[in-house]
Write an enzyme that holds these catalytic residues in place. Sequence first.
Site, PDB file in Angstrom:
ATOM      1  N   HIS A 476     -34.779  46.351 -13.262  1.00  0.00           N
ATOM      2  CA  HIS A 476     -35.444  45.702 -14.385  1.00  0.00           C
ATOM      3  C   HIS A 476     -34.562  44.618 -15.013  1.00  0.00           C
ATOM      4  O   HIS A 476     -34.417  44.578 -16.238  1.00  0.00           O
ATOM      5  CB  HIS A 476     -35.806  46.742 -15.451  1.00  0.00           C
ATOM      6  CG  HIS A 476     -36.747  47.798 -15.001  1.00  0.00           C
ATOM      7  ND1 HIS A 476     -36.892  49.005 -15.662  1.00  0.00           N
ATOM      8  CD2 HIS A 476     -37.600  47.849 -13.944  1.00  0.00           C
ATOM      9  CE1 HIS A 476     -37.797  49.751 -15.034  1.00  0.00           C
ATOM     10  NE2 HIS A 476     -38.237  49.073 -13.983  1.00  0.00           N
ATOM     11  N   PRO A 477     -33.959  43.711 -14.255  1.00  0.00           N
ATOM     12  CA  PRO A 477     -33.113  42.679 -14.875  1.00  0.00           C
ATOM     13  C   PRO A 477     -33.944  41.713 -15.714  1.00  0.00           C
ATOM     14  O   PRO A 477     -35.032  41.296 -15.313  1.00  0.00           O
ATOM     15  CB  PRO A 477     -32.467  41.984 -13.673  1.00  0.00           C
ATOM     16  CG  PRO A 477     -33.444  42.182 -12.550  1.00  0.00           C
ATOM     17  CD  PRO A 477     -34.027  43.546 -12.784  1.00  0.00           C
TER      18      PRO A 477
END
Length: 552
Positions: A476-477
């Site tokens: 989930h960057p």
Amino acid sequence: MKNASYDYVVVGAGSAGCALVERLTRDGRTRVLLIEAGGSDRRFWIKVPVGYGVNFANPRLNWGYHTEPDAALNGRRVYWPRGRVIGGSSSINAMAYMRGLPEDYDGWASAGAAGWAWHDVRPVFDGMERHLERGTDGRPCTRGAGLLTVSDLGDQMTPFSARFLAAAEDCGWTTCADLSSVTQEAVGYYRSTVRHGMRCSAADAFLAPARKRGNLRVMTDALVEHITFDGTRATGLRLRTGGEAFEVTAGREVILCAGAVNSPKLLQLSGIGAPDRLRAHGLTVRHRLPEVGRGLQDHLAISHVFRATAPTLNNILGRLPPRLLAGLHYLARRRGPLSVPINQVGGYLCSDPALAVPDMQIYCNPLSYWAAPDGRPVLDREPGFMLSAQLCRPTSRGEIAIRSADPAAPPLIRPNSLATEYDRAGARRAIALIDRIAAAPALSAVTQTRLVPAPETRDPDALMEDFRERASTVFHPTSTCRMGHSAQDSVLDARLRVHGLSGLRVVDASAFPAVTSGNTNAPTMMLAVRAAEMILEDAATGNHERVLAHAS
């Protein structure tokens, strides 16, 4: 060198890019070019929901990034898969659909992203979703008329998953029917971007209808080298495909939808960023904007693996004969174990009863597996399950930085995990939360032992050391080109325009001021749908030409 001209040039056919071009091309007249570094998504294991595990480390579909050694994770280089294919990461992700919590978006607005509070974005979610679910009578029904299908697959999930819900009730946690849009503490079956037994990626939902229009061109297997400019106005791109160089012109705007890793990389390659970093690689500084690549956030989760005494998915997927039977069932009816993602139960929880807002997300999977050295999951042949937990809103910030001036070189990814005391305490609370649900009667009754970490690992400090040794990203960057008040604290304004430049926006998860509480695919598509309306509004009023004063 070949040349072509369009109204909008969009980089990246992932979750954001697909949603964006669908709206931009809807009038049938606006000429749009969508550029993707990868190839076609017409692959069996992309479309089959359980194929997530097959594609996790497939270099044909994946950038296959690794972080730099992360000190807080015992110097490990963590594998960071990112989609390099039509549909982007929405073509290789685990399909869990979670909007996030209202506090996430109200926090965005407070951080300078005016117009992105919960009351602003909730209608966008409502408008883009079409839920396939079961009515009160148990019969299939539809809610919503959006392009993106979100399915309730509770009736197809492995029977073992019901034990997770029972364990949640043992713990006193609320269970709910629609976890995808929950706004408070709750546990339930994950809803998934699955349509009639097949993955519904952003490409399936948004790009497919857009491709039927004559005003969209999609270019695949094309690597963008840099953005071109006339003064402070972005005019197009230089790219390479099939050994040939192209220059494309954007009459209105260049829009980066390349994701939280590649969008800041492309800005830096184009001379936009921190001057010292650019000059170190021999790049001319076109525009000083130090926050490009900074502010990286991600969710860091720990998983505990257990041996079960009741059948789980391992009894089917871990053995050849039942796996073949499941495959035949899937081919015949698009149902069964292959039609359901492995993330089956989870939700938002408060690690402390005194908290008003959930601070943890959990995942409960009726499957046990381990990661091979190359990142590929290795299935357990015996029945097992996994419990995972992550801090919803970490406060550590890392960065993305170019490694060289070569557009083909992977960037440096520095997550800076557990850099704050809040995050370190959160890691301990995540471990405690896993222990709590594992000890619930509904689960402990069907648990033989904990496999990983070893059952004798009980001391809190030893469990924290295990966290440092095994915890990993849940992919989930965000926030590397975040929206904010000014060029001193961010990269974009609240309409996703790059500070100090015109004709250039970034529309993807890198624009998040902070990571949302849960899975980021839904917020990314929402952001792109809302951004498209802003872009069209600005085109109608001439605001796309506006250049914000650059604060040096």
